[in-house]
Design a protein around this motif. Structure first.
Motif, PDB file in Angstrom:
ATOM      1  N   PRO A 189       0.786  -1.241   0.000  1.00  0.00           N
ATOM      2  CA  PRO A 189       0.000   0.000   0.000  1.00  0.00           C
ATOM      3  C   PRO A 189       0.817   1.291   0.000  1.00  0.00           C
ATOM      4  N   PRO A 190       1.931   1.399   0.762  1.00  0.00           N
ATOM      5  CA  PRO A 190       2.678   2.663   0.701  1.00  0.00           C
ATOM      6  C   PRO A 190       3.243   2.966  -0.689  1.00  0.00           C
ATOM      7  N   VAL A 191       3.564   1.929  -1.456  1.00  0.00           N
ATOM      8  CA  VAL A 191       4.078   2.130  -2.815  1.00  0.00           C
ATOM      9  C   VAL A 191       2.952   2.618  -3.720  1.00  0.00           C
ATOM     10  N   ILE A 192       1.764   2.022  -3.566  1.00  0.00           N
ATOM     11  CA  ILE A 192       0.607   2.459  -4.350  1.00  0.00           C
ATOM     12  C   ILE A 192       0.287   3.919  -4.034  1.00  0.00           C
ATOM     13  N   ASP A 193       0.319   4.257  -2.745  1.00  0.00           N
ATOM     14  CA  ASP A 193       0.020   5.620  -2.333  1.00  0.00           C
ATOM     15  C   ASP A 193       1.054   6.600  -2.880  1.00  0.00           C
ATOM     16  N   TYR A 194       2.322   6.187  -2.870  1.00  0.00           N
ATOM     17  CA  TYR A 194       3.371   7.044  -3.424  1.00  0.00           C
ATOM     18  C   TYR A 194       3.130   7.306  -4.909  1.00  0.00           C
ATOM     19  N   LEU A 195       2.753   6.268  -5.658  1.00  0.00           N
ATOM     20  CA  LEU A 195       2.528   6.462  -7.091  1.00  0.00           C
ATOM     21  C   LEU A 195       1.408   7.463  -7.334  1.00  0.00           C
ATOM     22  N   ALA A 196       0.320   7.342  -6.569  1.00  0.00           N
ATOM     23  CA  ALA A 196      -0.776   8.300  -6.725  1.00  0.00           C
ATOM     24  C   ALA A 196      -0.303   9.715  -6.403  1.00  0.00           C
ATOM     25  N   ALA A 197       0.481   9.856  -5.331  1.00  0.00           N
ATOM     26  CA  ALA A 197       1.007  11.171  -4.958  1.00  0.00           C
ATOM     27  C   ALA A 197       1.936  11.710  -6.039  1.00  0.00           C
ATOM     28  N   HIS A 198       2.750  10.837  -6.607  1.00  0.00           N
ATOM     29  CA  HIS A 198       3.694  11.226  -7.651  1.00  0.00           C
ATOM     30  C   HIS A 198       2.959  11.860  -8.829  1.00  0.00           C
ATOM     31  N   GLU A 199       1.878  11.223  -9.257  1.00  0.00           N
ATOM     32  CA  GLU A 199       1.151  11.738 -10.422  1.00  0.00           C
ATOM     33  C   GLU A 199       0.331  12.981 -10.080  1.00  0.00           C
TER      34      GLU A 199
END
Length: 242
Positions: A189-199
């Motif tokens: 989940p933290p990786v998924i959340d990071y990707l959303a934040a990145h975009e």
């Protein structure tokens, strides 16, 4: 000989066309300070980087001088794993076992999310499982995207789910669209959340400047571990179902 940005060449210059062996993808990056070669394990090719198109000639020669190293690195990349009964994959970073059920029913999560059970055989089975993963990816990524949009006071965007080979996500600020690879749903989940934040952060800054990264840090804190996770394990996610 002149080369162009985005062109693909065989690693072995004795082969006239790419396709029967390791491939070089040529990339021009004006911010690059020197010629370099990196391995794109997801795409199964080496990326040759030069500051200008004129420098690609020297960059290709440099890459071919490293042909043994490149071939060795590509040889150890994760192998494809079909989506079939008995396979264990990850969903949000946790192991999930694939099971078959009689008939042609759609894939569904059962046993408290530890099993994906689906009907169908062969490609039909794999397609049903992939469709479930895409639905899970959309639900999670839309939720995290909307969360970060609210944090930044940004207006809604249109989210789409794709199966890209070289990028985990992309953002088009001018038409307010964000596209994600469904495969990130297999990451923690933290990786998924990071990707959303990145975009989402690209709606504020379209580049990768220090100001941009400060927005990402505001959204998820120290993003470096999650960027590293994608770099270290992303190729394995791209091998699932290939």
């Amino acid at each position: 000989m002149a080369y162009r940005n985005g062109q693909r060449l065989p690693l072995d210059e004795d082969r006239p066309e790419p396709g029967s062996g390791p491939t070089l993808r040529l990339s021009v990056n004006p911010r690059a300070r020197r010629l370099s070669v990196r391995i794109d394990a997801r795409a199964g090719e080496a990326v040759v980087i030069a500051p200008t198109e004129r420098g690609l000639v020297q960059a290709v020669a440099f890459a071919r001088s490293k042909s043994v190293w490149i071939a060795e690195r590509l040889a150890v990349r994760p192998r494809s794993r079909p989506l079939q009964p008995g396979q264990v994959i990850a969903l949000r970073g946790r192991p999930v076992r694939l099971e078959a059920t009689p008939g042609a029913g759609a894939a569904r999560l059962v046993e408290e999310g530890t099993v994906i059970r689906s009907g169908g055989e062969g490609e039909a089975y794999a397609r049903r499982v992939e469709n479930l993963l895409k639905r899970e990816a959309r639900a999670t990524l839309v939720e995290r995207t909307e969360h970060h949009l609210r944090t930044l006071g940004q207006k809604p965007v249109q989210v789409s789910i794709a199966d890209t080979r070289s990028r985990w996500g992309s953002c088009s600020p001018h038409n307010r669209t964000i596209r994600y690879s469904w495969r990130v749903i297999m990451a923690p989940p933290p990786v998924i959340d990071y990707l959303a934040a990145h975009e989402v952060a690209h709606l504020v800054h379209a580049d990768h400047s220090p100001a941009y990264w400060s927005v990402v840090e505001r959204l998820v804190g120290d993003h470096r571990p999650w960027r590293k996770w994608l770099k270290d394990y992303g190729a394995a996610l791209h091998a699932v179902g290939r």
